[in-house]
Design a protein around this motif. Structure first.
Motif, PDB file in Angstrom:
ATOM      1  N   LYS B 459      -9.663 -12.632  14.619  1.00 25.21           N
ATOM      2  CA  LYS B 459      -8.727 -11.640  14.789  1.00 25.21           C
ATOM      3  C   LYS B 459      -8.924 -10.447  13.864  1.00 25.21           C
ATOM      4  O   LYS B 459      -9.332 -10.797  12.507  1.00 25.21           O
ATOM      5  CB  LYS B 459      -7.212 -12.193  14.830  1.00 25.21           C
ATOM      6  N   ILE B 460      -8.979  -9.369  14.139  1.00 29.66           N
ATOM      7  CA  ILE B 460      -9.032  -8.404  13.116  1.00 29.66           C
ATOM      8  C   ILE B 460      -7.684  -8.014  12.561  1.00 29.66           C
ATOM      9  O   ILE B 460      -6.745  -7.452  13.270  1.00 29.66           O
ATOM     10  CB  ILE B 460      -9.797  -6.936  13.675  1.00 29.66           C
ATOM     11  N   ILE B 461      -7.458  -8.051  11.302  1.00 26.26           N
ATOM     12  CA  ILE B 461      -6.045  -7.793  10.650  1.00 26.26           C
ATOM     13  C   ILE B 461      -6.058  -6.565  10.111  1.00 26.26           C
ATOM     14  O   ILE B 461      -4.941  -5.776  10.297  1.00 26.26           O
ATOM     15  CB  ILE B 461      -5.813  -8.865   9.515  1.00 26.26           C
ATOM     16  N   ALA B 462      -7.121  -6.104   9.700  1.00 26.74           N
ATOM     17  CA  ALA B 462      -7.256  -4.708   8.862  1.00 26.74           C
ATOM     18  C   ALA B 462      -8.451  -4.234   8.947  1.00 26.74           C
ATOM     19  O   ALA B 462      -9.533  -4.742   8.823  1.00 26.74           O
ATOM     20  CB  ALA B 462      -6.519  -4.777   7.448  1.00 26.74           C
ATOM     21  N   PHE B 463      -8.701  -2.660   8.914  1.00 23.47           N
ATOM     22  CA  PHE B 463      -9.941  -2.004   8.866  1.00 23.47           C
ATOM     23  C   PHE B 463      -9.771  -0.889   7.848  1.00 23.47           C
ATOM     24  O   PHE B 463      -8.850  -0.074   8.221  1.00 23.47           O
ATOM     25  CB  PHE B 463     -10.415  -1.672  10.325  1.00 23.47           C
ATOM     26  N   ALA B 464     -10.613  -0.463   7.252  1.00 25.47           N
ATOM     27  CA  ALA B 464     -10.449   0.891   6.494  1.00 25.47           C
ATOM     28  C   ALA B 464     -11.875   1.344   5.988  1.00 25.47           C
ATOM     29  O   ALA B 464     -12.820   0.359   5.425  1.00 25.47           O
ATOM     30  CB  ALA B 464      -9.572   0.463   5.365  1.00 25.47           C
ATOM     31  N   ALA B 511      -3.829  -6.209   4.183  1.00 29.72           N
ATOM     32  CA  ALA B 511      -3.756  -4.929   4.097  1.00 29.72           C
ATOM     33  C   ALA B 511      -4.833  -4.330   3.153  1.00 29.72           C
ATOM     34  O   ALA B 511      -5.034  -5.062   2.064  1.00 29.72           O
ATOM     35  CB  ALA B 511      -2.439  -4.195   3.844  1.00 29.72           C
ATOM     36  N   LEU B 512      -5.396  -3.316   3.367  1.00 35.40           N
ATOM     37  CA  LEU B 512      -6.587  -2.688   2.372  1.00 35.40           C
ATOM     38  C   LEU B 512      -6.042  -1.375   2.186  1.00 35.40           C
ATOM     39  O   LEU B 512      -5.982  -0.732   2.674  1.00 35.40           O
ATOM     40  CB  LEU B 512      -7.774  -2.504   3.547  1.00 35.40           C
ATOM     41  N   PHE B 513      -6.416  -1.341   0.641  1.00 33.53           N
ATOM     42  CA  PHE B 513      -6.087   0.135   0.305  1.00 33.53           C
ATOM     43  C   PHE B 513      -7.272   0.429  -0.777  1.00 33.53           C
ATOM     44  O   PHE B 513      -7.362  -0.093  -1.727  1.00 33.53           O
ATOM     45  CB  PHE B 513      -4.806   0.014  -0.647  1.00 33.53           C
ATOM     46  N   TRP B 514      -8.171   1.394  -0.165  1.00 29.80           N
ATOM     47  CA  TRP B 514      -9.266   2.076  -0.774  1.00 29.80           C
ATOM     48  C   TRP B 514      -8.607   3.029  -1.908  1.00 29.80           C
ATOM     49  O   TRP B 514      -7.730   4.004  -1.780  1.00 29.80           O
ATOM     50  CB  TRP B 514     -10.229   2.724   0.136  1.00 29.80           C
ATOM     51  N   GLY B 518     -13.099   6.176  -3.558  1.00 29.69           N
ATOM     52  CA  GLY B 518     -13.880   5.229  -3.171  1.00 29.69           C
ATOM     53  C   GLY B 518     -14.305   4.080  -4.419  1.00 29.69           C
ATOM     54  O   GLY B 518     -13.592   3.982  -5.453  1.00 29.69           O
ATOM     55  N   ARG B 519     -15.088   3.145  -4.092  1.00 28.17           N
ATOM     56  CA  ARG B 519     -15.518   2.102  -4.964  1.00 28.17           C
ATOM     57  C   ARG B 519     -14.529   0.986  -5.126  1.00 28.17           C
ATOM     58  O   ARG B 519     -15.007  -0.071  -4.994  1.00 28.17           O
ATOM     59  CB  ARG B 519     -15.970   2.915  -6.592  1.00 28.17           C
ATOM     60  N   TYR B 520     -13.371   1.331  -5.379  1.00 26.71           N
ATOM     61  CA  TYR B 520     -12.490   0.205  -5.652  1.00 26.71           C
ATOM     62  C   TYR B 520     -11.439   0.089  -4.643  1.00 26.71           C
ATOM     63  O   TYR B 520     -11.160   1.019  -3.989  1.00 26.71           O
ATOM     64  CB  TYR B 520     -11.706   0.692  -7.165  1.00 26.71           C
ATOM     65  N   ILE B 521     -11.172  -1.122  -4.369  1.00 23.37           N
ATOM     66  CA  ILE B 521     -10.003  -1.326  -3.228  1.00 23.37           C
ATOM     67  C   ILE B 521      -9.569  -2.532  -3.530  1.00 23.37           C
ATOM     68  O   ILE B 521      -9.395  -3.198  -4.591  1.00 23.37           O
ATOM     69  CB  ILE B 521     -11.068  -1.889  -1.976  1.00 23.37           C
ATOM     70  N   ILE B 522      -8.018  -2.409  -3.047  1.00 18.72           N
ATOM     71  CA  ILE B 522      -6.919  -3.197  -3.226  1.00 18.72           C
ATOM     72  C   ILE B 522      -6.686  -4.170  -2.076  1.00 18.72           C
ATOM     73  O   ILE B 522      -6.515  -3.696  -1.067  1.00 18.72           O
ATOM     74  CB  ILE B 522      -5.569  -2.823  -3.708  1.00 18.72           C
ATOM     75  N   LEU B 523      -7.045  -5.509  -2.261  1.00 15.57           N
ATOM     76  CA  LEU B 523      -6.742  -6.310  -1.043  1.00 15.57           C
ATOM     77  C   LEU B 523      -5.428  -6.796  -1.367  1.00 15.57           C
ATOM     78  O   LEU B 523      -4.816  -7.367  -2.188  1.00 15.57           O
ATOM     79  CB  LEU B 523      -7.720  -7.593  -1.075  1.00 15.57           C
ATOM     80  N   ALA B 524      -4.544  -6.404  -0.428  1.00 13.97           N
ATOM     81  CA  ALA B 524      -2.915  -6.482  -0.672  1.00 13.97           C
ATOM     82  C   ALA B 524      -2.524  -7.571   0.451  1.00 13.97           C
ATOM     83  O   ALA B 524      -2.973  -7.627   1.426  1.00 13.97           O
ATOM     84  CB  ALA B 524      -2.220  -5.273  -0.660  1.00 13.97           C
ATOM     85  N   GLY B 525      -1.785  -8.516  -0.075  1.00 10.45           N
ATOM     86  CA  GLY B 525      -0.861  -9.212   0.744  1.00 10.45           C
ATOM     87  C   GLY B 525       0.601  -9.081   0.996  1.00 10.45           C
ATOM     88  O   GLY B 525       1.205  -9.567  -0.210  1.00 10.45           O
TER      89      GLY B 525
END
Lengths: 326, 711
Positions: B459-464, B511-514, B518-525
């Protein structure tokens, strides 16, 4: 060090008190039997049987001979610490919430809750040297608090009585005439019900904990606000280290909301604050309900906490604790 | 100052002011003694329109003039026409008769139950053709006065001299290059600087009851919009926040700025007086600077529902062509209506007909629309995604897709790529699996590439998409701990192929927060994961930090990508407040506020530097940053100095207090001794702690041990 878990009460703890030497720890709970423990290893020494309701508060005389307890069964009782016999019973018309011996143990202040039409009141009783001479007459009865009085204690030289409670106002009374001397300032004072009050070991200042999520430090004579300690949870219990300039606050989310969220959300920690800098130093976790009672051993090397979960946790400090620098 | 005056005067008259309850004073009606009420500006600014109570009356003109015999018949006809629209009050229809000629005067008054019905009736029947020579002219009774007051002679409008306005972008010139944010907690709304060096926010402006529901920054950060019962307003200014323009729109619920913040769209929905009727929706488009209504849309809720789902999705109007604010479009039943802002009318005067269109979105930069049409006729006609150029309405590219259950479109922020997430049925039609169609918009003929995950059933939960970049991140998986994969649209030396960079297994993220840079991303639960945060560097493919903001509900990067805010809003009862983190996951500071509703960074307009210049700066970053590092150090030195000073002061103060107490305590020593029967006083150690060792014999047992002697 690993805390010693003292399982002896069947209901939430309400109050903890060390005797002057710090070798005995008295605990009160909503079950009907106050209990005495060895403060060193947490061994249970005995219980005081006779109350017929939750026991809210206790105090022990300077010579560790007498114990006074206040209970929801509308009585306050005097006990022999040694053998657990009831020496005297003060009868009231409403639950007795807090008790405190004066300097010299010749007087005691007992507060009673509002009940039916009855307003809350502060009773001053003479304590006789010989229990046979004990009478239930009040020297004074002070009224004026709105709602419940959480705690009333003696001021310097037994000249005043300091009381605080649900109406969020701290009052100082003249213990001889019964007149109201001072009230805490509305601006700087607590915004919600005061739940606890603890004097410093030298009796120069006292700290109050409130449901407004803060604790405040006051001058016992002038009732000026000296410090404020802000936390994230309602404060149910406060105490101060006799050794270091530390204030400990206990509390947590309301017991009725505990089961609805994650256990971490409750914040059932005993929080240590630097008394002077008002900064948080650390916390001691462990209880799985709000902390209702806190007491410091007079030697300052251990403290105990009592929770809604019915446990008393006895913490002996690691040597590191005495080297904390911030 | 005023207080001093009052006191002076009172002293003169011999009145003790402290004895007077100020609240008990009652002024004679209509007299204010020159004291202005706090609300006074309200009265002064708008000439309050009094409700005449005639808002529900309309006038219908151009009726046939009929003699008395036909009076009743005409009345019947009119009643029939107008009672279809709303409930006419009893005796609410009055057609005056000229007594001289015993004929009607050719107009009538109709009174409805509510002003809304009256308005609707005016809208619907103005221009109604009863017959060829009788075309109704309908107007509101309240407007009549206004029409009568129009002067017959035209007077040239006064030209007001130009007064330069404030610099609305003053905040960008902050010397410390800080960013602002707005928070709402309790009844207060507050704008603050994020002073990360000082590890605390610095207040800019605070106002209780600033808005009635929420606040919103305009997309370039120039304005802060508030929402009220009477309409919306925008605030801004050089040093503080002043009200700049108001936009009247009763009961406004939602607002939306165009991307170039030239226009403001406001939305309200009204309960009909007749519960069977659909909800009425009113949408106004204002020019932000002048406050003028450019276009309004009225209709029932169904008219504005997207793709025939029946529900209104906000924003109804989506803006195209980036910051030019040139086009806006909305979706209807089998049509996409594209308007242009030059005339505020449909392009070519007609909507784009697309049978059964479900969803559309604009390229963020170019006037290109992406449309999704689901399968028709039980699979006979395939689903399709097509790209349409505006204003030519020419189809640039189209892709047919088979056995599709749903599609979602994601544009990359530069409009370089479009990713279409396609959910397809498996052969049995019992379940679905997901793939991606990747469009390369800027390349010749717009090549399309198909990407499927290694495990097709995930399943795709998030895309960014990475903002301004060529990479994207996907959270996929079925279990409680999904995987996170990163892909790039370029691979090694072949720039035309998508390739996978890495997959991180078993992450607590949904959830994904770029970072906007760019370059950095937060992978958030969030939600079920209780606020787990992982700060990840995609260039180096490494985790910079993991942290937790317990119960966090919202995450927002600041517009520069230097800081991140995580917040717990009032959806939770506890923990309300926000944390500010550095981009690499260091907690800078933490503010707790009860009833915390909203956190929002003030956006920045795009950089004015050319890409070459930016590259140059990036190259010489070391040199440039030296200056700032020195500044940082100075600040932190200063801070720790201040901190030390403060602590020393507190300690001194305390020591003074204690010594004063000790002195008093000493004086009372004797008295205290008397109280406790002469027992030597309190704190002195008159007892010694004695260690008592108790040996208890628990058990004694004897055992015979055998020894083997070996030489």
């Amino acid at each position: 060090m690993r805390p010693i878990l003292m399982k002896g009460h069947e209901r939430p703890l309400t109050f903890l008190k060390y005797n002057r030497e710090g070798d005995l720890l008295f605990s009160c709970a909503k079950d009907h039997t106050p209990t005495v423990w060895f403060a060193d290893n947490g061994e249970r020494l005995g219980t005081y049987r006779g109350h017929n309701g939750a026991v809210w508060c206790c105090d022990v005389s300077r010579d560790s001979m007498r114990l006074i307890t206040g209970s929801a069964d509308t009585t306050a009782k005097l006990w022999s610490v040694q053998n657990g016999t009831q020496l005297f019973t003060f009868n009231f018309d409403s639950p007795a919430r807090s008790v405190d011996f004066s300097i010299g143990d010749k007087l005691a202040v007992i507060t009673t809750d509002p009940f039916m039409e009855l307003p809350s009141a502060i009773h001053i009783k003479r304590i006789a040297r010989d229990p046979a001479d004990q009478t239930s007459e009040s020297v004074h009865v002070l009224r004026g608090h709105q709602g419940r009085i959480a705690r009333a204690v003696w001021g310097p030289l037994n000249r005043t009585i300091i009381s605080a409670g649900e109406d969020a106002v701290i009052r100082i009374w003249d213990s001889e005439t019964g007149k109201l001397l001072r009230e805490s300032d509305k601006e700087t004072g607590h915004k919600k019900a005061i739940t606890s009050l603890a004097k410093s070991v030298d009796g120069s200042h006292f700290v109050t904990g409130s449901q407004d999520k803060s604790a405040k430090l006051w001058d016992i004579r002038t009732l000026t606000l000296i410090k404020t300690y802000a936390t994230e949870r309602p404060v149910n219990a406060v105490t101060m280290s006799p050794l270091l300039d530390h204030v400990v606050l206990g509390g947590g989310q309301d017991a009725s909301a505990v089961t609805m969220t994650d256990h971490r959300a409750g914040k059932f920690e005993a929080k240590f604050f630097d008394k002077i800098l008002q900064e948080e130093i650390g916390g001691v976790k462990g209880h799985f309900g709000p902390i209702n009672a806190l007491a410091f051993n007079p030697d300052g090397k251990s403290f105990s906490s009592g929770g809604e979960d019915g446990y008393v946790r006895l913490h002996h400090f690691d040597p590191d604790y005495f080297n904390i620098k911030i | 100052m005023a207080d001093a005056l009052i006191e002076e005067r009172a002293a003169l008259l011999g009145i003790d002011i402290s004895q007077i309850g100020l609240d008990s004073i009652q002024l004679p009606p209509g007299e204010d003694f020159g004291i202005e009420s706090d609300d006074e500006d309200l009265y002064r600014e708008d000439n309050l329109e009094l409700d005449t109570g005639l808002g529900n009356v309309i006038i219908v003109d151009n009726l046939p003039v009929v003699p008395c015999e036909k009076f009743e018949k005409l009345e019947g006809v009119i009643h029939k026409i107008y009672s279809q629209i709303g409930v006419i009050k009893d005796d609410g229809l009055w057609m005056p008769v000229d007594p001289d000629i015993e004929k009607t005067r050719g107009y009538c008054f109709i009174e409805y139950n509510t002003p809304q019905e009256a308005e609707l009736a005016k809208e619907k029947t103005n221009g109604y053709k009863l017959d060829r020579s009788h075309i109704f002219a309908v107007s509101m009774f309240e407007d009549f006065d206004r029409f009568m007051r129009v002067p017959d002679e035209w007077a040239p409008p006064e030209t007001k001299p130009y007064t330069p306005g404030e610099n609305l972008q003053q905040w960008l010139t902050d010397e410390k290059a800080r960013d602002q944010f707005v928070i709402r907690a309790g009844s207060d709304t507050e704008v603050l600087w994020n002073d990360a060096r000082q590890l605390k926010p610095e207040p800019v402006h605070r106002r209780p009851f600033w808005t009635e529901s929420f606040v919103q920054w305009s997309p370039l950060g120039t304005y802060l919009a508030t929402v009220h019962r009477q309409g919306s307003a925008v605030w801004g200014g050089a040093s503080t926040f002043n009200r700049l323009v108001r936009y009247a729109h009763a009961q406004v619920k939602l607002i939306d700025f165009s991307p170039g913040e030239k226009y403001l769209v406001t939305y309200s929905s009204h309960e009909p007086s007749n519960p069977r009727d659909p909800q009425r929706v009113v949408i106004n488009i204002f020019d932000v600077r002048t406050g003028k209504i450019m276009r309004d849309f009225k209709g029932s809720a169904g008219d504005f529902a997207a793709g025939g789902t029946g529900a209104v999705t906000w924003p109804i109007f989506r803006w195209g062509e980036g910051r030019e604010d040139k086009y806006f479009a909305r979706i209807g039943k089998s049509v996409v209506s594209v308007y242009e802002t030059e005339t505020f009318s449909l392009i070519d005067k007609k909507s784009l007909k697309v049978e059964n269109v479900m969803d559309f979105c604009w390229s963020p930069t170019d006037p290109i629309l992406a449309l999704f049409v689901p399968e028709l006729g039980g699979g006979n006609q395939p689903a399709r995604v097509s790209l349409v150029q505006i204003p030519s309405k020419e189809e640039l590219r189209q892709k047919n897709l088979f056995s599709v259950s749903d599609c979602k479109m994601y544009w990359q922020s530069n409009g370089d790529y479009l990713a279409v997430k396609v959910d397809r049925y498996t052969k049995t039609k019992k379940s679905t699996y997901t793939g991606f169609e990747l469009f390369r918009i800027k390349e010749r003929d717009i090549p399309i590439e198909v990407l499927e995950l290694e495990n097709k059933n995930d399943k795709i939960i998030a895309f960014a998409w990475e903002p301004k970049g060529h990479r994207f991140a996907v959270i996929h998986g079925d279990g409680p701990r999904p995987d996170v994969s990163f892909y790039s649209m370029r691979s090694g030396n072949n720039t035309g192929r998508v390739s996978k960079l890495t997959t991180l297994k078993g992450k607590q993220a949904n959830a994904l927060f770029w970072s906007p840079a760019g370059r950095y991303i937060i992978l958030a639960g969030l939600k079920n994961f209780n606020g787990q945060l992982e700060f990840y560097n995609v260039d180096e493919l490494e985790t910079m930090a993991t942290a937790e903001h317990f119960m966090a509900t919202d995450i927002e990067w600041d517009p520069t990508g230097r800081y991140v805010a995580t917040a717990v809003t009032s959806v939770h009862e506890m923990e309300n407040g926000f944390n500010i983190w550095s981009f690499n996951g260091k907690l800078l500071y933490r503010i707790l506020k009860d009833h915390f509703f909203q956190f929002s960074w003030r956006p920045r307009p795009p950089s004015l530097l050319s890409p070459e210049k930016e590259e140059e700066i990036a190259k010489n970053l070391k040199k440039c940053s030296k200056k700032y590092e020195a500044e940082d150090q100075d600040v932190s030195m200063l801070l720790s100095e201040q901190d030390r000073e403060k602590r020393r002061m507190l300690k001194d103060e305390w020591a003074k207090w204690v010594s004063r107490w000790k002195q008093m305590h000493e004086e009372e020593k004797l008295e205290r001794q008397n109280l406790s029967d002469g027992e030597a006083s309190d704190e002195e150690e008159e007892y010694k702690a004695k260690e008592v060792e108790v040996e208890e014999l628990l058990d004694v047992s004897e055992e015979v041990l055998s020894f083997d002697y070996e030489e």
